[in-house]
Design a protein around this motif. Structure first.
Motif, PDB file in Angstrom:
ATOM      1  N   SER A   1      43.148  29.237  80.035  1.00 56.58           N
ATOM      2  CA  SER A   1      44.169  29.599  79.053  1.00 56.58           C
ATOM      3  C   SER A   1      43.721  29.355  77.621  1.00 56.58           C
ATOM      4  CB  SER A   1      45.456  28.816  79.336  1.00 56.58           C
ATOM      5  OG  SER A   1      46.050  29.230  80.541  1.00 56.58           O
ATOM      6  N   PHE A   2      43.125  28.199  77.354  1.00 53.54           N
ATOM      7  CA  PHE A   2      42.785  27.887  75.962  1.00 53.54           C
ATOM      8  C   PHE A   2      41.583  28.663  75.440  1.00 53.54           C
ATOM      9  CE2 PHE A   2      45.748  24.443  76.729  1.00 53.54           C
ATOM     10  CZ  PHE A   2      46.425  24.386  75.510  1.00 53.54           C
ATOM     11  N   PRO A   3      40.543  28.935  76.238  1.00 54.14           N
ATOM     12  CA  PRO A   3      39.506  29.852  75.745  1.00 54.14           C
ATOM     13  C   PRO A   3      40.053  31.242  75.430  1.00 54.14           C
ATOM     14  CG  PRO A   3      38.654  28.575  77.566  1.00 54.14           C
ATOM     15  CD  PRO A   3      40.117  28.264  77.482  1.00 54.14           C
ATOM     16  N   ILE A   4      40.969  31.739  76.267  1.00 52.57           N
ATOM     17  CA  ILE A   4      41.576  33.038  75.964  1.00 52.57           C
ATOM     18  C   ILE A   4      42.334  32.966  74.647  1.00 52.57           C
ATOM     19  CG2 ILE A   4      43.403  34.622  76.696  1.00 52.57           C
ATOM     20  CD1 ILE A   4      42.484  34.212  79.561  1.00 52.57           C
ATOM     21  N   LEU A   5      43.035  31.861  74.426  1.00 46.11           N
ATOM     22  CA  LEU A   5      43.753  31.701  73.153  1.00 46.11           C
ATOM     23  C   LEU A   5      42.778  31.728  71.984  1.00 46.11           C
ATOM     24  CD1 LEU A   5      46.371  31.160  71.590  1.00 46.11           C
ATOM     25  CD2 LEU A   5      46.009  28.703  71.996  1.00 46.11           C
TER      26      LEU A   5
ATOM     27  N   PHE B   1      46.895  21.801  67.253  1.00 49.14           N
ATOM     28  CA  PHE B   1      47.789  21.341  68.320  1.00 49.14           C
ATOM     29  C   PHE B   1      48.118  19.860  68.173  1.00 49.14           C
ATOM     30  CE2 PHE B   1      47.098  25.336  70.486  1.00 49.14           C
ATOM     31  CZ  PHE B   1      48.244  25.483  71.242  1.00 49.14           C
ATOM     32  N   GLY B   2      47.172  19.065  67.690  1.00 47.59           N
ATOM     33  CA  GLY B   2      47.464  17.656  67.455  1.00 47.59           C
ATOM     34  C   GLY B   2      48.593  17.473  66.470  1.00 47.59           C
ATOM     35  N   VAL B   3      48.550  18.243  65.373  1.00 54.94           N
ATOM     36  CA  VAL B   3      49.614  18.160  64.360  1.00 54.94           C
ATOM     37  C   VAL B   3      50.922  18.720  64.912  1.00 54.94           C
ATOM     38  CG1 VAL B   3      50.371  19.007  62.103  1.00 54.94           C
ATOM     39  CG2 VAL B   3      48.008  18.244  62.429  1.00 54.94           C
ATOM     40  N   ALA B   4      50.855  19.888  65.571  1.00 56.28           N
ATOM     41  CA  ALA B   4      52.071  20.553  66.043  1.00 56.28           C
ATOM     42  C   ALA B   4      52.793  19.727  67.103  1.00 56.28           C
ATOM     43  CB  ALA B   4      51.726  21.935  66.597  1.00 56.28           C
ATOM     44  N   GLU B   5      52.052  19.107  68.026  1.00 56.84           N
ATOM     45  CA  GLU B   5      52.699  18.294  69.053  1.00 56.84           C
ATOM     46  C   GLU B   5      53.321  17.044  68.450  1.00 56.84           C
ATOM     47  OE1 GLU B   5      53.588  19.288  71.738  1.00 56.84           O
ATOM     48  OE2 GLU B   5      52.058  19.926  73.151  1.00 56.84           O
ATOM     49  N   TRP B   6      52.691  16.487  67.432  1.00 56.28           N
ATOM     50  CA  TRP B   6      53.283  15.340  66.738  1.00 56.28           C
ATOM     51  C   TRP B   6      54.601  15.745  66.064  1.00 56.28           C
ATOM     52  CZ3 TRP B   6      53.676  14.738  61.240  1.00 56.28           C
ATOM     53  CH2 TRP B   6      54.235  13.509  60.858  1.00 56.28           C
TER      54      TRP B   6
ATOM     55  N   ASN C   1      56.456  17.976  78.217  1.00 54.69           N
ATOM     56  CA  ASN C   1      55.266  18.721  78.663  1.00 54.69           C
ATOM     57  C   ASN C   1      54.252  18.914  77.535  1.00 54.69           C
ATOM     58  OD1 ASN C   1      56.298  18.874  81.214  1.00 54.69           O
ATOM     59  ND2 ASN C   1      56.484  21.106  81.273  1.00 54.69           N
ATOM     60  N   ALA C   2      53.966  17.854  76.804  1.00 54.91           N
ATOM     61  CA  ALA C   2      52.921  17.926  75.785  1.00 54.91           C
ATOM     62  C   ALA C   2      51.599  18.323  76.439  1.00 54.91           C
ATOM     63  CB  ALA C   2      52.785  16.579  75.082  1.00 54.91           C
ATOM     64  N   VAL C   3      50.777  19.068  75.716  1.00 57.82           N
ATOM     65  CA  VAL C   3      49.552  19.593  76.314  1.00 57.82           C
ATOM     66  C   VAL C   3      48.624  18.482  76.783  1.00 57.82           C
ATOM     67  CG1 VAL C   3      49.601  21.801  75.103  1.00 57.82           C
ATOM     68  CG2 VAL C   3      48.497  19.834  74.024  1.00 57.82           C
ATOM     69  N   GLY C   4      48.679  17.327  76.145  1.00 57.76           N
ATOM     70  CA  GLY C   4      47.824  16.218  76.544  1.00 57.76           C
ATOM     71  C   GLY C   4      48.110  15.711  77.936  1.00 57.76           C
ATOM     72  N   GLN C   5      49.332  15.930  78.429  1.00 59.47           N
ATOM     73  CA  GLN C   5      49.666  15.476  79.776  1.00 59.47           C
ATOM     74  C   GLN C   5      48.846  16.196  80.842  1.00 59.47           C
ATOM     75  OE1 GLN C   5      54.364  14.541  78.801  1.00 59.47           O
ATOM     76  NE2 GLN C   5      53.855  15.772  80.564  1.00 59.47           N
TER      77      GLN C   5
ATOM     78  N   ALA D   1      42.512  16.844  74.439  1.00 59.79           N
ATOM     79  CA  ALA D   1      42.662  17.713  75.606  1.00 59.79           C
ATOM     80  C   ALA D   1      42.406  19.166  75.226  1.00 59.79           C
ATOM     81  CB  ALA D   1      44.058  17.550  76.209  1.00 59.79           C
ATOM     82  N   VAL D   2      42.988  19.622  74.114  1.00 60.45           N
ATOM     83  CA  VAL D   2      42.773  21.005  73.676  1.00 60.45           C
ATOM     84  C   VAL D   2      41.303  21.227  73.319  1.00 60.45           C
ATOM     85  CG1 VAL D   2      43.336  22.696  71.881  1.00 60.45           C
ATOM     86  CG2 VAL D   2      45.156  21.318  72.911  1.00 60.45           C
ATOM     87  N   PHE D   3      40.687  20.241  72.693  1.00 59.65           N
ATOM     88  CA  PHE D   3      39.276  20.356  72.320  1.00 59.65           C
ATOM     89  C   PHE D   3      38.403  20.602  73.556  1.00 59.65           C
ATOM     90  CE2 PHE D   3      35.096  18.552  71.260  1.00 59.65           C
ATOM     91  CZ  PHE D   3      34.821  19.213  70.067  1.00 59.65           C
TER      92      PHE D   3
END
Length: 527
Positions: free
Chosen positions: A43-47, A143-148, A160-164, A188-190
């Motif tokens: 999913s994230f490479p496609i993004l 994503f780090g900023v947005a999830e915060w 359901n934060a992406v880090g989970q 996690a996103v990295f």
């Protein structure tokens, strides 16, 4: 891989929208009860490739250039949250005759709002976008900023934060005690986005080396921490968790309240199973008392008969202030502590209330439009002012959190919780046997690791259970199980070697600086 990336980058119009939507929905499989975290490596490479295709157009204004990538992130987030939290609509079917009309607003409306934060993540990332590895860092920063922000904006909803996705098991939860959820979301996103480099040679080796190192440290630290944990800690307290699985449609039915109350009393009075100690603490779930205690002095008499010498009883109840004066009456969703004389000795009120569930935001305005809160048991709840540990008769200090309060990162501290035991009482009957209760329980596990304390969880219909300070489940009931769970809670107090919140912030800032400096350098070369 380069051909696939090229096709994704060149997508336009509804095809780009559809791919972003499906990529987000696919990523939702990384959350409980599926825990298929490998989907995020797709999913994230496609993004990343879809964002690559959102190139600036000649003659565009500054605002247009900034906002151009927003729809990509919004559609990704919309797909992620529709697929991940569709079960919220189940709560509206409990009183279907009143609220069935609102199901589409819950199933689609809430994801539409939450998608704004992922749109923000992509906008931030695109501001620092370049090529190669640095753009992966930019996406992680966004994503780090947005999830915060998602965890604090409008009272916050960090579900359901992406880090989970990087923490499907206790061995992979331990890193949250070092970098916090802020750091876990970004890292996690990295790592998940790194396969995007397969389509571009620039930074590939460095990127994969970094991702492999991070994954090894993440898993290795978890294995080390669990393998060095004490194997036979002494018992802190013997807890009995009561799970009656009361039908939510009956919960506030005045004709069956006495039966419900008697069910709780009968379950609580059961003798311990063979080999089990007499419980020091009996816990009932959220709003388990189906009436106002102020109106039923006989309930306190029943409590006094139930609670034995040296025991404590914690019940979820609606607490009232200003009783008798309708204009000044305030209702609180509370955990009430009762001693062996049937006396109320302490209480903690819920601070983080559920919008539209426990109170109506902008009540004056929305009320005129005919909108009401979902919970119809009492009037709107008032928020509590402070949280404190409740000391049991056995001397254990228990810090209560009610329902979804447990989803907020760091709420019980990072290895410095002012308590011996974290307690979460909830009523997940609203959501039935859907992913909701499993996702809720997972977040409670992570809070235990953050706090460095064991956690007990009493739910009306699941998942009730006890996890240790490492997030490992000692024992638990399944959804819809009925009975009592007697558990010897281990005495554990684990301190973090660093300040995880600060460490996470530093990591996110470093990712932003890295991507920003590379982007600035690329811009200068192109000039």
């Amino acid at each position: 891989m380069e051909r696939l990336a090229g096709k994704v980058i060149l997508l336009w119009g509804w095809r780009r929208t559809l791919v972003a939507l499906l990529a987000g929905a696919f990523a939702a499989l990384s959350q409980p009860p599926f825990d298929f975290f490998a989907v995020c490596f797709v999913s994230f490479p496609i993004l990343v490739w879809v964002i690559d295709g959102a190139a600036e157009q000649p003659g565009e204004g500054v605002l247009r250039r900034i906002l151009r990538p927003f729809p990509i992130g919004w559609w990704f987030g919309f797909g992620y949250f529709v697929a991940g939290i569709w079960w919220t609509g189940n709560a509206l079917l409990v009183e279907a005759e009143l609220f069935a009309w609102a199901v589409p607003f819950a199933v689609l409306g809430l994801p539409a709002v939450l998608g704004i934060f992922y749109g923000l993540a992509v906008v931030i990332a695109r501001l620092f976008w370049s090529d190669g590895l640095a753009r992966i860092a930019a996406l992680a920063f966004g994503f780090g900023v947005a999830e915060w922000v998602r965890g604090i904006a409008f009272t916050g909803f960090p579900w359901n934060a992406v880090g989970q996705a990087a923490m499907p098991a206790p061995v992979l939860m331990q890193s949250v005690g070092i970098v916090g959820m802020i750091g876990m979301n970004a890292l996690a996103v990295f790592v998940f986005a790194m396969p995007a480099l397969l389509a571009s040679p620039r930074g590939r080796r460095t990127g994969f080396a970094l991702a492999a190192l991070m994954a090894a440290l993440h898993a290795g630290y978890g294995f080390w921490r669990l393998n060095t944990a004490p194997t036979d800690p002494e018992t802190l307290i013997n807890v009995r968790l009561v799970q009656p699985s009361i039908d939510q449609a009956e919960k506030w039915d005045s004709t069956v309240r006495d039966r419900i109350f008697r069910t709780y009393l009968d379950l609580s009075a059961r003798p311990p199973a063979d080999g089990q100690e007499q419980p020091d603490l009996i816990v009932w779930p959220e709003t388990s008392v189906p009436f106002f205690l102020a109106e039923r002095p006989d309930a306190l008499t029943a409590f006094g008969e139930l609670v034995q010498d040296g025991q404590s009883l914690f019940v979820g109840a609606v607490r009232i202030e200003g009783y008798g004066s309708q204009a000044n009456t305030r209702y609180y969703n509370s955990v009430v502590a009762i001693n062996d004389s049937g006396e109320i000795v302490d209480a903690v009120d819920k601070i983080h209330l559920v919008p539209f569930g426990e109170y109506l935001p902008l009540a004056d305005v929305l009320g005129r439009l005919g909108l009401t809160q979902i919970v119809q048991s009492v009037s709107a709840f008032s928020a509590g002012s402070e949280r404190h540990p409740i000391t049991t008769a056995s001397g254990a200090r228990v810090l209560p959190f009610i329902c979804y309060e447990i989803i907020f990162p760091g709420i019980a501290g990072y290895g410095d919780a002012d308590a011996d035991l974290i307690l979460n009482v909830t009523n997940d009957a609203w959501f039935g046997d859907t992913p909701g209760p499993y996702q809720h329980f997972r977040q409670a596990q992570i809070r235990a690791v953050e706090a460095g304390r064991p956690l007990a969880r009493a739910a009306n219909n699941g998942i009730s259970g006890v996890v240790d300070a490492y997030g490992q489940v000692i024992d638990a009931f399944s959804v819809d199980a009925v009975g009592v769970l007697d558990v010897a809670v281990p005495r554990q107090s684990i301190s973090s070697p660093v300040n995880p919140h600060l460490t996470g912030v530093v990591l996110v800032v470093l990712l932003g600086l890295w991507s920003g400096l590379v982007s600035l350098n690329v811009g200068r070369r192109s000039d």
